[in-house]
Write a protein that holds these residues in place. Structure first.
Motif, PDB file in Angstrom:
ATOM      1  N   LEU A  35       0.826  -1.202   0.000  1.00 32.30           N
ATOM      2  CA  LEU A  35       0.000   0.000   0.000  1.00 32.30           C
ATOM      3  C   LEU A  35       0.863   1.256   0.000  1.00 32.30           C
ATOM      4  N   LEU A  36       0.399   2.246  -0.723  1.00 33.33           N
ATOM      5  CA  LEU A  36       1.099   3.525  -0.754  1.00 33.33           C
ATOM      6  C   LEU A  36       0.654   4.364   0.436  1.00 33.33           C
ATOM      7  N   ASP A  37       1.583   5.089   1.021  1.00 32.75           N
ATOM      8  CA  ASP A  37       1.228   5.995   2.104  1.00 32.75           C
ATOM      9  C   ASP A  37       1.206   7.430   1.567  1.00 32.75           C
ATOM     10  N   GLU A  38       0.954   8.372   2.447  1.00 34.24           N
ATOM     11  CA  GLU A  38       0.827   9.770   2.028  1.00 34.24           C
ATOM     12  C   GLU A  38       2.121  10.297   1.410  1.00 34.24           C
ATOM     13  N   GLU A  39       3.236   9.874   1.943  1.00 32.49           N
ATOM     14  CA  GLU A  39       4.539  10.303   1.400  1.00 32.49           C
ATOM     15  C   GLU A  39       4.717   9.813  -0.038  1.00 32.49           C
ATOM     16  N   ASP A  40       4.290   8.576  -0.299  1.00 33.40           N
ATOM     17  CA  ASP A  40       4.368   8.027  -1.649  1.00 33.40           C
ATOM     18  C   ASP A  40       3.484   8.820  -2.616  1.00 33.40           C
ATOM     19  N   LEU A  41       2.292   9.182  -2.150  1.00 35.34           N
ATOM     20  CA  LEU A  41       1.390   9.957  -3.009  1.00 35.34           C
ATOM     21  C   LEU A  41       1.974  11.331  -3.321  1.00 35.34           C
ATOM     22  N   HIS A  42       2.594  11.962  -2.324  1.00 29.09           N
ATOM     23  CA  HIS A  42       3.239  13.258  -2.568  1.00 29.09           C
ATOM     24  C   HIS A  42       4.381  13.105  -3.572  1.00 29.09           C
ATOM     25  N   ALA A  43       5.113  12.003  -3.477  1.00 29.39           N
ATOM     26  CA  ALA A  43       6.211  11.759  -4.416  1.00 29.39           C
ATOM     27  C   ALA A  43       5.680  11.589  -5.836  1.00 29.39           C
ATOM     28  N   ILE A  44       4.580  10.869  -5.984  1.00 28.59           N
ATOM     29  CA  ILE A  44       3.982  10.691  -7.313  1.00 28.59           C
ATOM     30  C   ILE A  44       3.548  12.029  -7.883  1.00 28.59           C
ATOM     31  N   LEU A  45       2.874  12.839  -7.067  1.00 31.99           N
ATOM     32  CA  LEU A  45       2.409  14.135  -7.546  1.00 31.99           C
ATOM     33  C   LEU A  45       3.578  15.037  -7.936  1.00 31.99           C
ATOM     34  N   GLU A  50       6.805  17.455 -12.210  1.00 36.37           N
ATOM     35  CA  GLU A  50       8.155  17.621 -12.763  1.00 36.37           C
ATOM     36  C   GLU A  50       8.219  17.221 -14.233  1.00 36.37           C
ATOM     37  N   HIS A  51       7.491  16.161 -14.581  1.00 34.12           N
ATOM     38  CA  HIS A  51       7.520  15.655 -15.953  1.00 34.12           C
ATOM     39  C   HIS A  51       6.349  16.170 -16.791  1.00 34.12           C
ATOM     40  N   ALA A  52       5.635  17.145 -16.279  1.00 30.28           N
ATOM     41  CA  ALA A  52       4.506  17.713 -17.035  1.00 30.28           C
ATOM     42  C   ALA A  52       5.033  18.324 -18.326  1.00 30.28           C
ATOM     43  N   GLU A  75       9.942   4.410 -14.322  1.00 26.37           N
ATOM     44  CA  GLU A  75      11.321   3.964 -14.084  1.00 26.37           C
ATOM     45  C   GLU A  75      11.874   4.522 -12.774  1.00 26.37           C
ATOM     46  N   GLU A  76      11.595   5.786 -12.491  1.00 27.69           N
ATOM     47  CA  GLU A  76      12.080   6.388 -11.247  1.00 27.69           C
ATOM     48  C   GLU A  76      11.444   5.741 -10.028  1.00 27.69           C
ATOM     49  N   LEU A  77      10.141   5.451 -10.119  1.00 30.85           N
ATOM     50  CA  LEU A  77       9.451   4.847  -8.983  1.00 30.85           C
ATOM     51  C   LEU A  77       9.793   3.368  -8.808  1.00 30.85           C
ATOM     52  N   ARG A  83       5.597  -1.606  -5.631  1.00 29.92           N
ATOM     53  CA  ARG A  83       4.210  -1.248  -5.329  1.00 29.92           C
ATOM     54  C   ARG A  83       3.670  -0.132  -6.222  1.00 29.92           C
ATOM     55  N   PHE A  84       4.542   0.614  -6.914  1.00 31.37           N
ATOM     56  CA  PHE A  84       4.116   1.698  -7.791  1.00 31.37           C
ATOM     57  C   PHE A  84       3.759   1.207  -9.198  1.00 31.37           C
ATOM     58  N   ARG A  85       4.269   0.049  -9.566  1.00 28.45           N
ATOM     59  CA  ARG A  85       4.154  -0.451 -10.942  1.00 28.45           C
ATOM     60  C   ARG A  85       2.717  -0.516 -11.428  1.00 28.45           C
ATOM     61  N   GLN A  86       1.797  -0.939 -10.576  1.00 21.73           N
ATOM     62  CA  GLN A  86       0.408  -1.115 -10.975  1.00 21.73           C
ATOM     63  C   GLN A  86      -0.242   0.159 -11.496  1.00 21.73           C
TER      64      GLN A  86
END
Length: 194
Positions: A35-45, A50-52, A75-77, A83-86
């Motif tokens: 499961l992703l936590d809040e820190e993971d979600l902030h990293a995704i955002l 950054e890649h926008a 690739e970065e995640l 757990r990010f792959r999905q």
């Protein structure tokens, strides 16, 4: 009739308690690994922003990302864990509407990720209340879940503690009315999430 009696008796015997402890351990391990936590979600955002892709032709303020940026984020995640792959599969990218240049909007994609994470977290929480470990909640299990959920709901802050049992009883009855049409006395966790 014998099956129902045995189900009720099993919840107090040793076998279901051992199974429940094993399932709880498995769920805890799975939740910390997958499961992703809040820190993971902030990293995704942050990576999405950054890649926008720059949109010089269009005057809209909608941030978008093309597939190349999407793949770079994947690739970065991947370095942080599987757990990010999905969320960064090609099929996931294709689920979203694309503009003429093949980009998807960042906000709907991120909302999709947050919803999926919330559903999985809720699934794990509900599984802790599955006393028999069979993938469904009985009325007693659902009552325990809702009773412990009440303090976390801001909408119910003004509800006095003396009224908790009435609220729990009413809420459980509504869930079972709609999700248990055959009156089996149990609701599948999968049905609660859909």
């Amino acid at each position: 009739y014998e099956r129902r009696a045995r189900d009720a008796d099993e919840s107090n015997s040793l076998r279901p308690r051992v199974l429940r402890a094993a399932v709880t351990h498995l769920l805890h391990r799975k939740s910390t690994e997958e499961l992703l936590d809040e820190e993971d979600l902030h990293a995704i955002l942050a990576l999405l922003k950054e890649h926008a892709r720059e949109r010089s032709l269009d005057a809209s303020d909608v941030e978008v990302i093309d597939y190349d940026g999407f793949a770079k984020i994947r690739e970065e995640l991947a370095k942080r864990g599987d757990r990010f792959r999905q969320f960064f599969m090609p099929s996931t990218f294709l689920k979203f509407p694309r503009d003429p240049s093949g980009c998807i909007a960042i906000v709907p994609f991120f909302t999709f990720v947050v919803r999926k994470v919330n559903i999985r977290q809720t699934r794990v929480q509900l599984s802790y209340y599955d006393a028999l470990g069979c993938g469904y909640l009985r009325e007693k299990d659902m009552e325990n879940f809702i009773f412990e959920l009440i303090p976390t709901l801001p909408q119910l802050n003004s509800l006095q503690e003396e009224f908790y049992p009435f609220y729990v009883f009413t809420a459980v009855r509504k869930f079972f009315f709609f999700l248990d049409p055959k009156r089996t006395g149990r609701v599948r966790i999968r049905d609660l999430l859909s």
